[in-house]
Enzyme design. Structure first.
Site, PDB file in Angstrom:
ATOM      1  N   SER A   1      41.066 -35.670 -41.105  1.00 17.29           N
ATOM      2  CA  SER A   1      40.222 -36.859 -41.199  1.00 17.29           C
ATOM      3  C   SER A   1      38.921 -36.593 -41.937  1.00 17.29           C
ATOM      4  CB  SER A   1      39.903 -37.390 -39.800  1.00 17.29           C
ATOM      5  OG  SER A   1      39.025 -36.497 -39.135  1.00 17.29           O
TER       6      SER A   1
ATOM      7  N   TYR B   1      28.541 -37.642 -38.462  1.00 18.45           N
ATOM      8  CA  TYR B   1      29.731 -37.788 -37.603  1.00 18.45           C
ATOM      9  C   TYR B   1      30.929 -36.976 -38.082  1.00 18.45           C
ATOM     10  CZ  TYR B   1      31.193 -42.071 -40.309  1.00 18.45           C
ATOM     11  OH  TYR B   1      31.556 -42.996 -41.234  1.00 18.45           O
ATOM     12  N   GLU B   2      31.873 -36.830 -37.146  1.00 22.64           N
ATOM     13  CA  GLU B   2      33.007 -35.910 -37.321  1.00 22.64           C
ATOM     14  C   GLU B   2      32.494 -34.510 -37.642  1.00 22.64           C
ATOM     15  OE1 GLU B   2      36.557 -37.300 -39.263  1.00 22.64           O
ATOM     16  OE2 GLU B   2      35.966 -39.368 -38.879  1.00 22.64           O
ATOM     17  N   GLY B   3      31.424 -34.143 -36.979  1.00 27.11           N
ATOM     18  CA  GLY B   3      30.810 -32.836 -37.174  1.00 27.11           C
ATOM     19  C   GLY B   3      29.652 -32.922 -38.142  1.00 27.11           C
TER      20      GLY B   3
END
Lengths: 263, 409, 393
Positions: free
Chosen positions: C241, C369-371
């Site tokens: 993703s 986001y997502e890290g």
């Protein structure tokens, strides 16, 4: 239900620029598009198909081999089949000869219940081909349709846009309708539609295929003839010119408005 | 089949034909035998309509056009006499475009030394309107009245007009380019198999051939075409509202009112008129405005029209637009002036950021005074203007608004 | 640059561009201003078949892999980075099902997502567990055929709007990283509710909400993969993703670059277009180079991920490092390029009259986001060290 849509390839007029010296159109680089009014015809046909499962939408155009691209465009928006009526013998056709050729092609294709056309093409602006086709197929037509109220196996009720409102008209089927902008908002092509349209095989019909009488097609079959084409001598008025700072010209023109009595 | 070809030996590669071709179907290609030296004209046969413009343009007679004379069954033109106007009615009232057509067609009929007739189709009491047509210049009025014909429907109207044309054989039939006219004129022409020219902006006749010379903007471009229907009769045209001036009323003028013999088979109808719903809300009547402030491509977006609206409101006028602005969805179609919009003839037409393509010009050039605001002093609109302002409309218009507001105080 | 895209890839771009320009562009300010969820545009995405490009054909998608997702998201984000998130965040919520779902689960959920009928969301983050997922406190306790979920997730993109949720919860708090499991939840389940909606700096058209589980009873058929495999699913999901976030960032950057070039050509100061000044030219040159470099890395990463499809487990390449690199570079580039775009616009760039200030606000989330970028660096470094260790034992 068998639905036919007649479309035309036209130059994209929003692209067109004028050569300010000669006053002529600059045609280079002008792309060819589906006649904008035909987009509404395609959309209405596809909507009718979606409401009546098992229906089929066939788009048909008469033009040079390049006109195939507008058929693919229609396929990407949900039409099922594209038919190109293409033959050098059709060249130079006026609206009567065009209506004849398209009506013969439609007869050749067989059964149909509803035919859609855009109200007019943006290059010729005649609005004559649609009703002409209906006459040659000997079916009813309703022009300037802005809404389909309901449709059954035998009849259809529509709203016909007029200058002072609209008429509600019921027609027997088969019927040809020319549609106006107000009828819908055309969809954009879907990915599936694009992929399918790329793969689709476009059927090409020649004058012989459709059994057209050679005396009634192309230039031969066109009672109207272009006698001459000219760039109009622009009405050049020895007008008054206002040049300069915005403040100055604005007050000068407003003074002029006062003088002629509109302020 | 008609043919057109370039005679290679005669073509010098000047490119004149390519410049003049209204369809842009001629390109100049390299000559294999003289690379880079002379070019050669090449016609895209698939797109050529054999109009012959290139043949006339070529100074070296290098283009050969063999144009087949139409093979469509011709008619004996001499059997056809008279000029007709279709007297369109809406809800029992004669449309005003009819009076405009009568004034222009009167001239044609006089030149041709034939009577001017009007055809009136409508409901039971429509014949009461026939005298109005005579007072506007019609010499004869054909009336077909029937309760079933009160409202326009294509099938019976087509049948009646076609039958009457076949019987009486007029040489010219002119109709208004209204929704009604455009819907059934095509059907009538197709049934008779004659030519029909839409949206003419000028009509004249050639006395020798008795051909009607129909001029209209053509090919979606900045050009006009004169179109003939030389071998077929009647010659049919449609003309838009406001292109010609209305005929004046001559009170008590005498003419002949002919009641057409009824034939119920003509009333056969595949459509049914259910009802009429009036709606003026979406209709901005720019055709009736005294002052029009109009915007085009130069406005660059919806915002620009707010500015024009402000100016129009101050002047008590309406807002118009060019097709480019309408196509871009900056303003609704009801504001469009020009070939595909409305034809207008206000006292003052203020064109802001409109270059003046011919299709726009034909819709407004009978305005009394034209004011143009444009950055390009050489565009057609600026040349046609009585008052031309060279400048950025976004700088000039706000100042005009300010000035007018101050004056009004 | 020429990336030798296939004909169908080009069609995806064209389709997405049409929707972006015709449908999204005219209303982007409205949604940013009103902070409404853009359902009307979701319908357009669905109608244009953009929702399922990465989902295999057998489940109603187009099977165009992560590359397909990247191309569509990039193209949409050139115009608006928030509205496209409806689609990108759905991909994030769907990937766990694609990665760990059994046939029944895939058949049940994927077709509706592929057709755009339903949106999905991914529920991992909690107030006390951001970068460190093992710190989560949501629990799933097994009772017969059911798991009982309790806890609260926060910052969940598409929260409240999506129908399908992939939720992570502790099934065995004693086992740490191996005690987390993943479940598919549906909106409307008893005990599953939505909490506060975040007010954000950017991506305002996107819904960011709390998910609240109060004795929410979930059937064991809804467990994705095996119990305790949750974090493995998280890792595999993020590997797939992160290129999606990278594409969002890249799209925003490319859109801002286009705006900046066009404005520089138009804006006249000192009697000439500002594009004629070398100071501006060099800024534009740097922006363009950065965007292209980011794109090259992202496309190569997406291709690498897609090359694993259909290969036996052993032959699959790990892509954690590359995914992290692509996300790191694209998101940092987006921040730089949008900031410079605002700079080129000058005072107008700061005004809401022009789109670049929104682009800058939207870009910021991609580094978070997502890290966060820092987490991406950890991931990259960890993989570097592992690779080196494997080579030089």
């Amino acid at each position: 239900m068998n639905i036919i849509v007649c479309i035309k390839q036209v130059p994209n007029t929003t692209d067109v620029k004028i050569d300010s010296e000669t006053g002529r159109l600059k045609r280079e680089g002008v792309e060819s598009i589906v006649n904008p009014f035909d987009e509404y015809a395609i959309e209405e046909a596809v909507r009718l198909k979606e409401k009546n499962p098992g229906s089929k939408v066939t788009v048909i155009t008469m033009g040079p081999p390049q006109a195939e691209s507008v058929l693919r465009d229609a396929l990407s928006k949900g039409a099922d089949e594209g038919v190109l009526v293409c033959d050098r013998a059709f060249g130079g056709a006026d609206t009567l000869a065009t209506a004849y050729a398209l009506s013969m092609a439609i007869k050749h294709l067989g059964n149909f219940d509803v035919i859609f056309c855009g109200k007019q093409a943006t290059d010729g602006d005649t609005a004559q081909v649609g009703p002409g086709i209906a006459e040659m197929l000997d079916i009813a037509h309703v022009a300037y349709v802005k809404k389909i109220n309901n449709i059954s196996d035998k009849s259809i009720t529509v709203e016909r846009l007029m200058e002072d409102g609209y008429d509600v008209i019921e027609s027997s089927l088969p019927v040809l309708m020319t549609v106006v902008k107000e009828i819908n908002i055309p969809r954009l092509p879907s990915l599936k539609g694009k992929i399918n349209s790329k793969k689709a095989v476009i059927k090409t019909l020649t004058a012989v295929d459709i059994g057209a009488d050679e005396k009634r097609i192309g230039l031969n079959g066109s009672p109207t003839q272009v006698k001459k084409v000219f760039t109009p001598t622009q009405k050049t008025v020895e007008g008054e010119k206002f040049v300069g700072e915005p403040d100055v010209v604005a007050s000068a023109i407003v003074a002029k408005f006062q003088e002629i009595g509109i302020v | 089949m008609s043919t057109i070809k370039i005679i290679d030996d005669k073509c010098v590669g000047c490119g004149q034909c390519a410049n003049e071709c209204p369809f842009g179907v001629i390109s100049m290609i390299e000559r294999p035998e003289h690379p880079k030296k002379f070019k050669l004209a090449k016609i895209d046969i698939n797109k050529c309509v054999y109009c012959g413009t290139c043949v006339e343009a070529c100074k070296f007679s290098a283009i050969e056009l063999q144009k087949d004379e139409p093979a469509l069954a011709e008619v004996d033109n001499s059997l056809y006499k008279g000029v007709w106007v279709y007297a369109e009615q809406r809800h029992g009232e004669i449309s005003s475009v009819v009076f405009e057509l009568l004034s222009e067609c009167k001239k044609l009929s006089q030149e041709l030394s034939v009577p001017l007739s009007a055809v009136l189709i409508g409901g039971a009491d429509i014949s009461s309107k026939a005298q109005d047509l005579i007072e506007r210049g019609a010499d004869k009025v054909y009336v077909y009245d029937d309760p079933a014909l009160a409202e326009f429907q294509d099938d019976p109207y087509t049948s009646i007009l076609t039958a009457l044309i076949k019987q009486e054989k007029p040489e010219i039939v002119v109709m208004g380019a209204t929704n009604i006219g455009r819907s059934f004129a095509s059907r009538v022409a197709a049934r008779i198999k004659t030519g029909l020219t839409a949206d003419c902006t000028a009509l004249s006749v050639d006395i020798q051939t008795r051909n009607l010379q129909q001029t209209r903007p053509a090919f979606g471009g900045n050009i006009m075409a004169t179109i003939l229907t030389p071998h077929h009769r009647p010659q049919m045209s449609t003309v838009r509202h406001k292109v010609f001036k209305e005929a004046t009323i001559q009170k008590g003028r005498q003419g002949e009112i002919i009641k057409v013999t009824k034939d119920d088979s003509l009333l056969k109808n595949r459509t049914k008129f259910i009802q009429f719903i009036g709606d003026d809300s979406s209709k901005i009547n720019i055709a009736d405005a005294d002052i029009i402030v109009s915007g085009g491509r130069g406005l660059g977006g919806k915002e620009g029209f707010k500015l024009l609206k402000e100016l129009a409101d101050l002047l008590g006028g309406a807002v118009g637009a060019s097709r480019a602005a309408v196509d871009a969805d900056w303003i609704s179609y009801s504001h469009q002036v020009g070939q595909t919009g409305r034809t207008v003839a206000p006292r003052v037409y203020i064109a802001c950021g409109i270059s003046g393509q011919i299709q726009h010009m034909v819709g407004m050039n009978s305005s009394d005074i034209i004011v143009a605001i444009n950055k390009d002093p050489f565009c057609p609109m600026m040349k046609a203007a009585n008052f031309s302002i060279e400048g950025d409309l976004f700088e000039v218009v706000p100042r005009m608004i300010k000035n007018i507001k101050e004056l009004k105080k | 640059m020429e990336y030798f895209l296939t004909e169908e890839e080009q069609m995806m771009i064209e389709t997405a561009r049409n929707v972006a320009i015709e449908k999204v562009k005219p209303i982007r300010e409205h949604y940013d201003e009103k902070e409404e969820f853009p359902w009307e545009i979701v319908k357009e995405f669905a109608q244009a078949d953009l929702c399922g490009v990465y989902i295999p054909e057998e489940y109603g998608g187009f099977g165009k892999g992560i590359m397909g997702l990247v191309l569509v998201v990039e193209e949409l984000c050139k115009v608006d980075g928030a509205i496209a998130l409806t689609l990108a965040a759905t991909a994030l919520g769907t990937l766990p099902i694609l990665i760990a779902g059994n046939e029944a689960q895939k058949n049940k959920y994927l077709p509706d997502i592929a057709s755009g009928k339903k949106l999905a969301a991914f529920g991992l983050t909690e107030a006390g567990a951001g970068s460190d997922a093992t710190g989560m406190s949501t629990t799933a306790v097994k009772e017969g055929d059911y798991y009982i979920l309790n806890g609260t997730k926060c910052f969940i993109t598409n929260g409240g709007e999506a129908e399908t949720y992939t939720i992570f919860a502790k099934t065995n708090p004693l086992r740490g990283a191996r005690g987390i499991s993943c479940f598919i939840l549906e909106k409307g389940m008893k005990g599953f509710d939505f909490g506060k909606k975040e007010k954000k700096m950017g991506i305002k058209a996107s819904s960011t909400r709390e998910l609240i589980f109060d004795n929410c009873k979930v059937h064991k058929d809804q467990l994705l993969g095996k119990e305790g495999h949750g974090l493995m699913i998280v890792q595999a999901t993020l590997d797939n993703s992160r290129p999606g976030v990278a594409a969002q960032a890249l799209g925003i950057a490319a859109g801002a670059l286009d705006e900046a070039v066009a404005y520089a050509r138009k804006r006249v100061q000192f009697g000439q277009p500002i594009a004629s000044f070398q100071g501006i030219q060099h800024m534009l040159a740097d922006m363009a180079t950065e965007v292209e470099a980011a794109r090259a890395l992202l496309y190569a990463t997406a291709r690498m991920i897609d090359s694993n499809v259909g290969k036996p487990e052993k032959e699959k390449k790990r892509t954690s490092k590359e995914s992290a690199m692509a996300k790191l570079l694209c998101s940092e580039t987006a921040m730089k390029v949008t900031t410079n775009a605002v700079q080129i616009f000058g005072g107008y760039g700061y005004s809401r009259e022009y789109p670049v200030e929104k682009m800058m606000r939207d870009a910021k989330i991609t580094t978070l986001y997502e890290g966060t970028s820092q987490i991406q660096k950890n991931e990259i470094a960890l993989n570097l060290i592992k690779e080196s260790a494997a080579k030089n034992k």
